[in-house]
Design a protein around this motif. Structure first.
Motif, PDB file in Angstrom:
ATOM      1  N   THR A   1       0.862  -1.189   0.000  1.00 21.72           N
ATOM      2  CA  THR A   1       0.000   0.000   0.000  1.00 21.72           C
ATOM      3  C   THR A   1       0.890   1.228   0.000  1.00 21.72           C
ATOM      4  O   THR A   1       1.879   1.285   0.735  1.00 21.72           O
ATOM      5  CB  THR A   1      -0.907   0.025   1.242  1.00 21.72           C
ATOM      6  OG1 THR A   1      -0.088  -0.031   2.422  1.00 21.72           O
ATOM      7  CG2 THR A   1      -1.858  -1.159   1.230  1.00 21.72           C
ATOM      8  N   THR A   2       0.570   2.162  -0.830  1.00 21.88           N
ATOM      9  CA  THR A   2       1.359   3.387  -0.931  1.00 21.88           C
ATOM     10  C   THR A   2       0.486   4.575  -0.575  1.00 21.88           C
ATOM     11  O   THR A   2      -0.491   4.863  -1.274  1.00 21.88           O
ATOM     12  CB  THR A   2       1.919   3.564  -2.357  1.00 21.88           C
ATOM     13  OG1 THR A   2       2.672   2.408  -2.697  1.00 21.88           O
ATOM     14  CG2 THR A   2       2.806   4.788  -2.424  1.00 21.88           C
ATOM     15  N   GLU A   3       0.832   5.222   0.522  1.00 20.92           N
ATOM     16  CA  GLU A   3       0.104   6.422   0.914  1.00 20.92           C
ATOM     17  C   GLU A   3       0.518   7.575   0.012  1.00 20.92           C
ATOM     18  O   GLU A   3       1.714   7.755  -0.263  1.00 20.92           O
ATOM     19  CB  GLU A   3       0.416   6.773   2.368  1.00 20.92           C
ATOM     20  CG  GLU A   3      -0.348   5.958   3.392  1.00 20.92           C
ATOM     21  CD  GLU A   3      -1.817   6.325   3.411  1.00 20.92           C
ATOM     22  OE1 GLU A   3      -2.152   7.530   3.372  1.00 20.92           O
ATOM     23  OE2 GLU A   3      -2.636   5.395   3.431  1.00 20.92           O
ATOM     24  N   PRO A   4      -0.431   8.355  -0.470  1.00 24.69           N
ATOM     25  CA  PRO A   4      -0.044   9.512  -1.281  1.00 24.69           C
ATOM     26  C   PRO A   4       0.771  10.498  -0.455  1.00 24.69           C
ATOM     27  O   PRO A   4       0.546  10.647   0.745  1.00 24.69           O
ATOM     28  CB  PRO A   4      -1.384  10.107  -1.721  1.00 24.69           C
ATOM     29  CG  PRO A   4      -2.369   9.610  -0.728  1.00 24.69           C
ATOM     30  CD  PRO A   4      -1.880   8.262  -0.278  1.00 24.69           C
ATOM     31  N   SER A   5       1.703  11.136  -1.082  1.00 23.17           N
ATOM     32  CA  SER A   5       2.511  12.140  -0.392  1.00 23.17           C
ATOM     33  C   SER A   5       1.674  13.377  -0.117  1.00 23.17           C
ATOM     34  O   SER A   5       0.574  13.553  -0.647  1.00 23.17           O
ATOM     35  CB  SER A   5       3.713  12.510  -1.257  1.00 23.17           C
ATOM     36  OG  SER A   5       3.276  13.138  -2.448  1.00 23.17           O
ATOM     37  N   CYS A   6       2.226  14.255   0.693  1.00 23.49           N
ATOM     38  CA  CYS A   6       1.532  15.518   0.996  1.00 23.49           C
ATOM     39  C   CYS A   6       1.291  16.316  -0.275  1.00 23.49           C
ATOM     40  O   CYS A   6       0.187  16.813  -0.508  1.00 23.49           O
ATOM     41  CB  CYS A   6       2.368  16.313   1.991  1.00 23.49           C
ATOM     42  SG  CYS A   6       1.658  17.898   2.443  1.00 23.49           S
ATOM     43  N   SER A   7       2.328  16.424  -1.106  1.00 24.48           N
ATOM     44  CA  SER A   7       2.155  17.178  -2.352  1.00 24.48           C
ATOM     45  C   SER A   7       1.176  16.467  -3.278  1.00 24.48           C
ATOM     46  O   SER A   7       0.398  17.124  -3.987  1.00 24.48           O
ATOM     47  CB  SER A   7       3.503  17.359  -3.059  1.00 24.48           C
ATOM     48  OG  SER A   7       4.053  16.115  -3.447  1.00 24.48           O
ATOM     49  N   GLY A   8       1.184  15.137  -3.276  1.00 23.78           N
ATOM     50  CA  GLY A   8       0.250  14.392  -4.115  1.00 23.78           C
ATOM     51  C   GLY A   8      -1.193  14.637  -3.719  1.00 23.78           C
ATOM     52  O   GLY A   8      -2.070  14.812  -4.571  1.00 23.78           O
ATOM     53  N   ARG A   9      -1.448  14.650  -2.401  1.00 27.83           N
ATOM     54  CA  ARG A   9      -2.819  14.927  -1.938  1.00 27.83           C
ATOM     55  C   ARG A   9      -3.240  16.342  -2.292  1.00 27.83           C
ATOM     56  O   ARG A   9      -4.383  16.576  -2.714  1.00 27.83           O
ATOM     57  CB  ARG A   9      -2.912  14.705  -0.425  1.00 27.83           C
ATOM     58  CG  ARG A   9      -2.916  13.249  -0.006  1.00 27.83           C
ATOM     59  CD  ARG A   9      -3.257  13.099   1.462  1.00 27.83           C
ATOM     60  NE  ARG A   9      -2.236  13.678   2.319  1.00 27.83           N
ATOM     61  CZ  ARG A   9      -1.178  13.023   2.781  1.00 27.83           C
ATOM     62  NH1 ARG A   9      -0.998  11.749   2.448  1.00 27.83           N
ATOM     63  NH2 ARG A   9      -0.307  13.616   3.568  1.00 27.83           N
ATOM     64  N   LEU A  10      -2.325  17.283  -2.130  1.00 36.06           N
ATOM     65  CA  LEU A  10      -2.647  18.668  -2.477  1.00 36.06           C
ATOM     66  C   LEU A  10      -2.946  18.817  -3.965  1.00 36.06           C
ATOM     67  O   LEU A  10      -3.918  19.471  -4.359  1.00 36.06           O
ATOM     68  CB  LEU A  10      -1.495  19.590  -2.090  1.00 36.06           C
ATOM     69  CG  LEU A  10      -1.514  20.212  -0.701  1.00 36.06           C
ATOM     70  CD1 LEU A  10      -0.228  20.968  -0.449  1.00 36.06           C
ATOM     71  CD2 LEU A  10      -2.723  21.121  -0.521  1.00 36.06           C
ATOM     72  N   LEU A  11      -2.099  18.227  -4.797  1.00 31.96           N
ATOM     73  CA  LEU A  11      -2.314  18.323  -6.238  1.00 31.96           C
ATOM     74  C   LEU A  11      -3.648  17.703  -6.638  1.00 31.96           C
ATOM     75  O   LEU A  11      -4.366  18.242  -7.486  1.00 31.96           O
ATOM     76  CB  LEU A  11      -1.173  17.635  -6.980  1.00 31.96           C
ATOM     77  CG  LEU A  11       0.149  18.406  -7.036  1.00 31.96           C
ATOM     78  CD1 LEU A  11       1.270  17.507  -7.529  1.00 31.96           C
ATOM     79  CD2 LEU A  11       0.015  19.642  -7.911  1.00 31.96           C
ATOM     80  N   ASP A  12      -3.981  16.578  -6.033  1.00 31.01           N
ATOM     81  CA  ASP A  12      -5.246  15.935  -6.347  1.00 31.01           C
ATOM     82  C   ASP A  12      -6.420  16.851  -6.005  1.00 31.01           C
ATOM     83  O   ASP A  12      -7.357  17.010  -6.796  1.00 31.01           O
ATOM     84  CB  ASP A  12      -5.354  14.620  -5.577  1.00 31.01           C
ATOM     85  CG  ASP A  12      -6.638  13.868  -5.898  1.00 31.01           C
ATOM     86  OD1 ASP A  12      -6.833  13.495  -7.074  1.00 31.01           O
ATOM     87  OD2 ASP A  12      -7.456  13.651  -4.969  1.00 31.01           O
ATOM     88  N   LEU A  13      -6.354  17.492  -4.836  1.00 36.92           N
ATOM     89  CA  LEU A  13      -7.427  18.395  -4.433  1.00 36.92           C
ATOM     90  C   LEU A  13      -7.501  19.606  -5.351  1.00 36.92           C
ATOM     91  O   LEU A  13      -8.588  19.983  -5.821  1.00 36.92           O
ATOM     92  CB  LEU A  13      -7.208  18.848  -2.986  1.00 36.92           C
ATOM     93  CG  LEU A  13      -8.186  19.907  -2.462  1.00 36.92           C
ATOM     94  CD1 LEU A  13      -9.625  19.396  -2.509  1.00 36.92           C
ATOM     95  CD2 LEU A  13      -7.803  20.336  -1.046  1.00 36.92           C
TER      96      LEU A  13
END
Length: 209
Positions: free
Chosen positions: A11-23
């Motif tokens: 399982t790979t948790e999204p990074s902080c920047s990844g979550r921000l970009l997705d939002l």
């Protein structure tokens, strides 16, 4: 006889920047879709439009959406630049939504019926000065996002985590009847009540970190 254990699914948790970009990209997609449908929505569901923007004046609403898209696309670019500061293991991501939204919003800003719309340079400077969470507050305000929006929970988390004021957004939703009344001196002020034809309405279209 020994049975080998089933391999664990990584399982790979999204990074902080990844979550921000997705939002941010979801906010961009929402804003573009809103611009494409707001005329019809104003006619069929004026209560929704009034609740989100404090007005049913299409020119004011379009100006607000354009600015929200400019903010969101510039924030996307900032997150990409600062990914290494936002998480320890940044991963490469594309900029397709930023380029698309910024091009559309910048073209809309040339319409003479939208005066005093901040330039991309002014937007970029504002986004650099503010905490990321504060920029998200501004984007949500400009796109008319309230507590009933599907992205609200994600927006709350991002605002709190990245230095914004959720209280400010909630109070703006409650107290500001005009979508442009309490905003910066560079706020968009349409010169006429008839909204311009924005390029993202195509037929069939739907501080430091």
């Amino acid at each position: 006889m020994f049975m080998s254990a089933a391999p664990e699914t990584p399982t790979t948790e999204p990074s902080c920047s990844g979550r921000l970009l997705d939002l941010v990209r979801k906010l961009i997609d929402y804003g573009r879709g809103l611009a494409a449908t707001i005329r019809q929505r104003t006619a069929t569901d004026p209560y929704f439009v009034k609740a989100c923007f404090g007005t049913t004046d299409l020119a004011l609403i379009f100006a607000s959406i354009v600015r929200g898209l400019l903010l969101a696309s510039e924030l996307e670019a900032r997150v990409l630049r600062c990914a290494a500061q936002l998480d320890a293991a940044p991963r490469p991501v594309g900029t397709r939504s930023a380029a698309r939204a910024l091009a559309a919003a910048s073209a809309a800003a040339t319409d003479p019926r939208l005066v005093h719309l901040p330039t991309p340079q002014q937007i970029a400077a504002a986004v650099r000065r503010k905490p990321i969470g504060a920029v998200i507050v501004d984007i949500c305000r400009d796109l008319g996002i309230t507590g009933s929006h599907p992205l609200w929970r994600d927006v709350q988390r991002a605002i709190i985590k990245h230095g914004g004021s959720l209280f400010r957004l909630v109070m703006n939703i409650i107290n500001c009847p005009d979508p442009l009344a309490a905003r910066s001196p560079t706020a968009a002020i349409p010169a006429a009540s008839q909204p311009p034809a924005l390029p993202f309405e195509a037929p069939g279209g739907t501080g430091p970190p």
